[in-house]
Design a protein around this motif. Structure first.
Motif, short mmCIF file in Angstrom:
data_model
loop_
_atom_site.label_atom_id
_atom_site.label_comp_id
_atom_site.label_asym_id
_atom_site.label_seq_id
_atom_site.Cartn_x
_atom_site.Cartn_y
_atom_site.Cartn_z
N ASP A 113 0.85 -1.19 0.00
CA ASP A 113 0.00 0.00 0.00
C ASP A 113 0.88 1.24 0.00
OD1 ASP A 113 -1.99 1.88 0.22
OD2 ASP A 113 -2.50 1.39 2.30
N ALA A 115 -0.19 4.35 -0.65
CA ALA A 115 -1.06 5.53 -0.60
C ALA A 115 -0.38 6.70 0.12
CB ALA A 115 -2.39 5.19 0.07
N TYR A 116 0.42 6.42 1.13
CA TYR A 116 1.11 7.49 1.86
C TYR A 116 2.10 8.23 0.99
CZ TYR A 116 4.94 4.13 2.42
OH TYR A 116 5.94 3.24 2.19
N LEU A 117 2.48 7.64 -0.15
CA LEU A 117 3.35 8.31 -1.13
C LEU A 117 2.54 8.93 -2.27
CD1 LEU A 117 6.17 5.61 -1.47
CD2 LEU A 117 6.28 7.75 -0.19
N GLN A 118 1.22 8.88 -2.15
CA GLN A 118 0.29 9.32 -3.20
C GLN A 118 0.51 8.52 -4.49
OE1 GLN A 118 2.01 12.12 -1.51
NE2 GLN A 118 0.34 11.94 -0.07
N ILE A 119 0.81 7.24 -4.35
CA ILE A 119 0.99 6.35 -5.50
C ILE A 119 -0.08 5.27 -5.41
CG2 ILE A 119 2.53 4.69 -6.61
CD1 ILE A 119 4.88 6.29 -5.47
N ARG A 120 -0.86 5.15 -6.46
CA ARG A 120 -1.95 4.18 -6.50
C ARG A 120 -1.61 3.06 -7.48
NH1 ARG A 120 -3.41 6.45 -2.44
NH2 ARG A 120 -4.74 8.26 -2.35
#
Length: 176
Positions: A113, A115-120
């Motif tokens: 996951d 998401a904390y890196l703004q990578i989906r």
């Protein structure tokens, strides 16, 4: 070659530790340096595990983690070490990653996951280099990642040995 390298390393460590620890002795005692090093490591391990010493080590760890340049090196090495041992093991999900048609690589999912890196729609896959203690981190589409049904330690041995070490799949182990 392995025996020779081990003998050379043991002799070097013994001579060095004897010279450092027992220079006051008028004679050499073979193996005393190695035994002393082993005892010091055991005692240090015991000291770290005692509840009395934990606050002291915790204080020094906080001090180190606040020192500008040392912090980067210390935390990176600590996290990398904990990835192999301890409660934070990260190399426990071996996978095969398809990079292009007919080109695959063995790796380990270290984070699913991002998401904390703004990578989906990506997972972090660490691919170790052969005959080296380094590797690359790839952010890969989960559809290009296929789990391997083998022991993570065997997958690491296979990747680091450049495919020279043979490993058994979990199915082979269950059949025998």
């Amino acid at each position: 070659a392995t025996v020779y390298i081990i003998v050379v390393l043991v002799n070097w460590a013994n001579e060095t530790l004897n010279a450092l620890l027992f220079s006051w002795l008028p004679f050499q005692i073979p193996g005393l340096g190695i035994v002393s090093a082993f005892l010091m490591i055991v005692l240090l391990g015991l000291a770290v595990s005692w509840t009395i010493s934990r606050p002291i080590f915790s204080y020094f760890e906080k001090l180190i983690s606040r020192t500008p340049f040392v912090k980067i090196i210390y935390t990176a090495l600590k996290d990398f070490t904990e990835a192999f041992v301890g409660n934070k093991k990260k190399f426990n999900r071996p996978v095969v990653v398809s990079f292009s048609e007919g080109v695959d690589r063995i790796g380990f999912i270290t984070d699913s996951d991002l998401a904390y890196l703004q990578i989906r729609n990506r997972v972090a896959v660490y691919c170790p280099h052969s005959y080296n203690f380094s590797g690359n981190l790839y952010l890969v589409d989960p559809l290009k990642v296929k789990p391997l049904q083998i022991n993570p330690a065997d997958a690491m041995k296979y990747a680091v040995s450049a495919g020279v070490t043979q490993v058994e799949s979990q199915n082979d182990k269950e059949e025998s």
